[in-house]
Scaffold this active site. Structure first.
Site, mmCIF file in Angstrom:
data_model
loop_
_atom_site.group_PDB
_atom_site.id
_atom_site.type_symbol
_atom_site.label_atom_id
_atom_site.label_comp_id
_atom_site.label_asym_id
_atom_site.label_seq_id
_atom_site.Cartn_x
_atom_site.Cartn_y
_atom_site.Cartn_z
ATOM 1 N N THR A 1 0.940 -1.237 -0.002
ATOM 2 C CA THR A 1 0.035 0.029 -0.004
ATOM 3 C C THR A 1 0.862 1.365 -0.006
ATOM 4 O O THR A 1 2.144 1.106 0.107
ATOM 5 C CB THR A 1 -0.916 -0.004 1.085
ATOM 6 O OG1 THR A 1 -0.253 0.321 2.468
ATOM 7 C CG2 THR A 1 -1.502 -1.107 1.446
ATOM 8 N N GLU A 2 0.434 2.580 -0.182
ATOM 9 C CA GLU A 2 1.028 3.590 -0.272
ATOM 10 C C GLU A 2 1.785 4.084 1.365
ATOM 11 O O GLU A 2 2.573 4.721 1.162
ATOM 12 C CB GLU A 2 0.167 4.964 -0.482
ATOM 13 C CG GLU A 2 -0.746 5.085 0.635
ATOM 14 C CD GLU A 2 -2.307 5.508 0.152
ATOM 15 O OE1 GLU A 2 -2.593 6.536 0.457
ATOM 16 O OE2 GLU A 2 -2.767 4.913 -0.843
ATOM 17 N N HIS A 3 1.555 2.996 2.248
ATOM 18 C CA HIS A 3 2.166 3.605 3.608
ATOM 19 C C HIS A 3 3.174 2.468 4.048
ATOM 20 O O HIS A 3 3.711 2.506 4.866
ATOM 21 C CB HIS A 3 0.951 3.456 4.730
ATOM 22 C CG HIS A 3 -0.097 4.273 4.213
ATOM 23 N ND1 HIS A 3 0.215 5.532 4.408
ATOM 24 C CD2 HIS A 3 -1.255 4.281 3.784
ATOM 25 C CE1 HIS A 3 -0.863 6.456 3.969
ATOM 26 N NE2 HIS A 3 -1.890 5.823 3.832
ATOM 27 N N GLN B 1 8.423 5.404 0.737
ATOM 28 C CA GLN B 1 7.652 4.355 0.059
ATOM 29 C C GLN B 1 7.087 5.310 -1.294
ATOM 30 O O GLN B 1 7.040 4.726 -2.486
ATOM 31 C CB GLN B 1 6.263 4.001 0.837
ATOM 32 C CG GLN B 1 5.378 3.102 0.240
ATOM 33 C CD GLN B 1 5.616 1.826 -0.394
ATOM 34 O OE1 GLN B 1 6.794 1.505 -0.565
ATOM 35 N NE2 GLN B 1 4.800 0.991 -0.558
ATOM 36 N N GLY C 1 -2.884 8.816 -1.683
ATOM 37 C CA GLY C 1 -2.041 8.616 -2.733
ATOM 38 C C GLY C 1 -2.036 8.153 -3.839
ATOM 39 O O GLY C 1 -1.420 7.726 -4.673
#
Length: 535
Positions: A345-347, A375, A414
């Protein structure tokens, strides 16, 4: 180093203090940056304490809040909703907003009301820009320069990320550099930083052993200290200085001025602690996570068929994040086969199982972790060739919207960075929304009740990403997947390539779209009946 930090170091004094002592350091007119991703890593006790101080004294007033991501769930971990008080909050700049309805109260977050009623200056930036901007503040640079976000709602030509009319200042500029257009985000000082970790010592060295994501914690601390500001950390516990290996202390105490202990802080929404989010343990490729049957599950099943082993795949918040759970339900991850997939994921988590709903952002059984800013380096560098994202609207010009529609103002998250840098895009969601009910019997999909809100519109309320333009100019490939139809996006627009059994392509698909330039593939395929099985 600030004077208070230097004195603490020379005198051996502890930086541990109460919430009240910590928030007393915030002055009216300050810019306050805070970390948090929904319920994950949110310094909720600090934000709640700051709000209590204002309610009882009227200070500090006129604050600017900087949230790189939607912070808190606006329910039991209220996060940014604590400080959503007119007079207390003058301006907010956020990479995303927490928008869903509270299932207990039926209400949307208070911050959404302030935005809808134009009570504050509200701005929304793409999360990638909000994270990378912190790096520019930390290095005392003039600002962040990027092509990502051109011709989207963040572009001054499309509103410049302004979510209220009170937001008059242009925080984003469109500039020309060496003959090419870019978006430029000028830096401005941050006075206070609220961050969260698992453990601190008395000097303020911070470790994150119980946190499955780190987000922008370090970058907020670096940025605030570069501005001569005050960094306050919330932790669950305190240990003796020097008792942990240095590699565990991800933020050194020289960047931390005060530490507040909250022994009751939750890991995330409805999760006090769950070690499966931390990795480092064996996994058989199974969990108890299951999706309820309905239109969303049909969409997730069809989207899951686009995922390929060996391809780093990134999933956004919403319907798209359900697709990995389908692979789990159908047994594709057992027998060690979960190692064939690299979900992220974007995190920043890599491997394991992407979660959906309030637990989105962290993965169960991850194998590796990047902080949020790094990231986005990975994303912007093309590290995620396949992306599955949600959609709220898709319009005649080939623009997708997830950032502002109806009464919802979630921002882009994101989405823009992910969409711009992927090669293959899947946008997943129901065909209509607002009361849609479906059934499946005798091998046919039935629309029991049509959704009140159409998602294929003549003109999107917001341009979150110009899909058709990037397909045409940059060679991206894109599909839109719904419970009743699948479309491809090409240089000319939408092509209907699949329709569900029992669905009439004309009356139940094309006639419900607000534009008529959709083409039908010469060999229109039926969606696989297995997608609709109950269970």
């Amino acid at each position: 180093m600030s004077g208070s930090a230097a004195n603490n170091e020379s005198n051996g004094m502890s930086k541990i203090c109460t919430v009240e002592e910590a928030v007393a350091l915030v002055k009216s007119g300050d810019s306050v940056a805070s970390v948090g991703v929904i319920g994950w890593i949110t310094p909720d006790a600090l934000l709640a304490g700051l709000a209590r101080r204002f309610k009882s004294t009227g200070d500090p007033a006129g604050l600017t809040f900087y949230f790189p991501c939607g912070t808190g769930d606006a329910m039991d971990i209220k996060g940014m909703d604590h400080v959503a008080i007119e007079g207390h909050m003058k301006r907010i700049v956020a990479g995303s907003y927490v928008n869903p309805v509270d299932p207990k109260t039926g209400k949307r977050p208070e911050l959404m009301r302030l935005i809808r009623e134009n009570r504050i200056e509200a701005y929304s930036w793409p999360i990638g820009a909000s994270m990378h901007w912190l790096r520019e503040v930390a290095r005392r640079g003039p600002g962040y320069l990027t092509k990502i976000g051109l011709d989207t709602y963040a572009d001054p030509a499309q509103g410049g990320g302004k979510f209220t009319t009170l937001a008059e200042e242009d925080l984003i500029q469109r500039v020309n550099f060496k003959g090419e257009d870019y978006l430029f985000y000028p830096t401005w000082p941050l006075n206070v930083g609220f961050i969260r970790a698992s453990t601190a010592d008395e000097f303020g060295n911070l470790s994150f052993e119980d946190e499955p994501i780190h987000s922008s914690s370090l970058q907020i601390a670096l940025a605030v200290k570069a501005c001569g500001g005050t960094v306050i950390a919330q932790v669950r516990k305190v240990v003796e200085r020097g008792s942990r290996p240095a590699a565990q202390a991800r933020i050194p105490g020289v960047l931390v001025d005060k530490v507040v202990v909250d022994a009751t802080q939750m890991m995330s929404t409805d999760v006090a602690h769950d070690s499966s989010f931390l990795g480092g343990q064996s996994w058989d490729g199974q969990t108890s996570d299951r999706l309820a049957y309905g239109a969303d599950k049909i969409v997730a099943r069809r989207a899951a068929r686009e995922i390929r082993p060996g391809v780093t795949s990134i999933f956004g918040f919403g319907a798209s994040s359900d697709a990995p759970t389908i692979l789990l339900e159908d047994g594709h991850l057992t027998g060690g086969h979960y190692r064939d997939y690299q979900f992220t994921t974007e995190h920043g988590p890599f491997g394991g199982l992407v979660m959906s709903g309030w637990q989105f952002s962290a993965n169960k059984y991850p194998e590796a972790l990047l902080d949020g800013v790094t990231q986005f380096d990975f994303i912007d560098g093309g590290g995620c060739p396949f992306a599955a994202l949600a959609f709220a609207q898709f319009d005649q010009q080939g623009n997708v919207n997830v950032s502002r529609f109806g009464v919802a103002n979630p921002g882009a998250g994101g989405f823009i960075d992910i969409a711009y840098n992927a090669t293959d895009l899947v946008f997943a969601g129901t065909f209509t929304t607002g009361g849609l009910e479906i059934g499946y019997e005798d091998g046919k999909l039935r629309i029991i009740r049509e959704g009140k809100v159409r998602k294929f519109v003549r003109r999107a309320d917001h341009i979150t990403y110009p899909v058709r333009r990037n397909v045409m100019e940059r060679g991206q490939r894109a599909k839109l997947i719904t419970e009743r139809a699948v479309f491809e996006v090409d240089a000319e627009g939408l092509v209907l390539i699949e329709v569900a059994p029992g669905i009439d392509a004309r009356s139940q698909v094309l006639d419900l779209m607000e534009f008529n330039n959709v083409r039908v593939a010469p060999e229109l395929a039926l969606m696989d009946a297995d997608l609709f099985r109950v269970g």
